[in-house]
Design an enzyme around this catalytic site. Structure first.
Site, PDB file in Angstrom:
ATOM      1  CG  ASN A 139      -0.215   0.010   2.542  1.00  0.00           C
ATOM      2  OD1 ASN A 139       1.003  -0.165   2.601  1.00  0.00           O
ATOM      3  ND2 ASN A 139      -0.955   0.214   3.618  1.00  0.00           N
ATOM      4  CG  HIS A 152      -3.347   4.143   9.407  1.00  0.00           C
ATOM      5  ND1 HIS A 152      -4.446   3.328   9.541  1.00  0.00           N
ATOM      6  CD2 HIS A 152      -2.486   3.467   8.599  1.00  0.00           C
ATOM      7  CE1 HIS A 152      -4.248   2.217   8.852  1.00  0.00           C
ATOM      8  NE2 HIS A 152      -3.077   2.276   8.266  1.00  0.00           N
TER       9      HIS A 152
END
Length: 466
Positions: free
Chosen positions: A209, A389
């Protein structure tokens, strides 16, 4: 350990966006397990092991007040992703599973000072330049080589060491969490293998990611806060999301093995071997803390060198006026902080600091946009100064690969005006927008809970993946 599953009926509602599993729900819990979520998120959260993992965290020695998770919660290794837990430094433990393998994985935000309209025709060229400038992908090293002495400086001094080597300017440090360095680092706590894995990975993005994203500021919700950060509607910004690469992964592997063997000496039993831990004050606990902080410094230096590489690509394609650092904040770390008038060891895994008045960058998935927030006093009171986050996965990587056709995804993103540069179609499919929760719902939850307030919404123009 066999436990009952959780349902909506087993949850206690604290307030509109905060839920709790009471400590009498599962034998062995020392404190409640709390998590933030909207009602629409509950079925997804209840469908995996993330709440069981949060309950296990609530059983760890020395935990204070409650085990906590943000609305981007999903199943992880040991702690759930999105997990936050604070421990008494004298009586409590430190657990690599509460930090993760990618120590100090984090996001840096750069501002350009130019409008999207001014460079609309150069976005593809910029994406190409960034893809060429920043090495990416699993196992890919940098063309810039560092020796043992330079690596030791990076592990001890963080981003400041990289600036000292000529890759940045002193002003870059002003926007960095912990001023770009954690002093509790000790390079001697790293294994030879960890140092070897990090030797050629400074200035590299990695895969999964991790990304570089060129965005425009699409909406401004707080004009004063945005102006203080040098942002305006339509301005171009750049996000960098990466961490400590193979070096951090090796440290986690080394110390998980060490702690798994050491727990019996300290009479520690955990409900899940992934939560291997030792007393923070023990020799092993202190060595891991020093190694972890060295990896955190490595990650800050890594993002600093990537910033230099981005500036080179920017200069070749856009302008000699180079982007400046807005902020740099991590989401996989344990740190000593004062909360409620006392020092605590706060683990954050897939959660960021959200201290009052400090910027928090929360990236969404490709194509959905990201948010810049400001932390609040309430976050200190209720969440150990923490926030989400990201948007959080709702689909495993393997399921995403089976569900998403990468070529069609790339075509869809580009037809919507988002330039995509990726080294792997498989990796692109894993990071499809549909594999993640709705970023607007996640942000709506943390703002409604009072953990942070919205400053700006960032719309993607180009995405660079490993």
């Amino acid at each position: 350990m066999t436990e009952p599953g959780f349902s909506r009926d087993s949850l206690r509602r604290i307030h509109d966006r905060l839920w709790e599993i009471p400590p009498d729900r599962v034998k062995g819990m020392l404190v409640p397990a709390r998590f933030y979520a909207s009602g629409a998120m509950l079925d997804q959260i209840l469908s995996d092991r993330s709440l069981q993992q949060l309950v296990h965290v609530a059983m760890l020695p020395g935990i204070q007040r409650y085990a906590l998770a943000m609305p981007d919660i999903h199943e992880g290794y040991g702690f759930p992703i999105g997990g936050v837990a604070a421990f008494d430094p004298e009586e409590g433990v430190i657990s690599p599973g509460g930090i993760g393998y990618d120590i100090n994985c984090g996001v840096r935000l750069l501002r350009s000072g130019v409008s999207h309209e001014d460079i609309r025709g150069r976005i593809q060229a910029l994406a190409d330049a960034l893809y060429r400038s920043v090495p990416s992908g699993v196992g890919h090293g940098n063309r810039i080589r560092f020796g043992e002495s330079e690596l030791s400086s990076v592990l001890s001094e963080g981003a400041a060491a990289m600036i000292g080597f000529g890759y940045g300017k002193p002003e870059d440090l002003a926007g960095l969490e912990s001023d770009g360095c954690t002093e509790q680092a000790d390079p001697r706590a790293l294994s030879r293998r960890a140092r070897e894995r990090g030797m050629d990975q400074l200035g590299t993005l990695g895969a999964g990611n991790h990304f570089i994203e060129v965005d425009r500021v699409g909406e401004v919700y707080d004009e004063n806060a945005a102006a203080l950060l040098g942002l305006f509607r339509g301005s171009v910004v750049i996000q960098v999301h990466t961490g400590s690469r193979g070096l951090g992964h090796q440290i986690a592997s080394d110390y998980l093995k060490l702690m798994g063997e050491a727990m019996s000496r300290y009479d520690i039993r955990v409900p899940d071997r992934e939560l291997a831990c030792v007393p923070f004050v023990s020799e092993e606990g202190q060595e891991y803390f020093q190694a972890m902080n060295a990896a955190a410094n490595f990650a800050r230096a890594n993002r600093q060198l990537i910033t230099w590489e981005i500036r080179r690509g920017w200069e070749r394609t856009v302008s000699a006026d180079l982007p400046d650092v807005v902020c740099d904040i991590c989401h996989n770390i344990a740190s000593l902080e004062r909360h409620g008038g006392r020092e605590l060891l706060v683990h954050r895994k897939g959660a960021t600091r959200a201290f009052p008045g400090r910027p928090v960058i929360v990236p969404g998935s490709m194509g959905t946009g990201s948010f810049l927030l400001i932390g609040s006093e309430h976050s200190l009171d209720e969440a150990f100064g923490s926030c989400c986050h990201g948007s959080g996965r709702r689909m495993s990587r393997s399921r995403a690969r089976k569900t998403v056709h990468a070529g069609q995804l790339k075509q869809s993103l580009e037809s919507s005006g988002i330039v995509v540069r990726a080294g792997s179609m498989k990796g692109l499919a894993e990071e499809a927008p549909g594999a993640y929760k709705d970023i607007h719902d996640v942000i709506g939850t943390v703002t409604a809970a009072g953990l942070a307030s919205k400053v700006a919404f960032l719309e993607p123009l180009a995405v660079i993946k490993g």
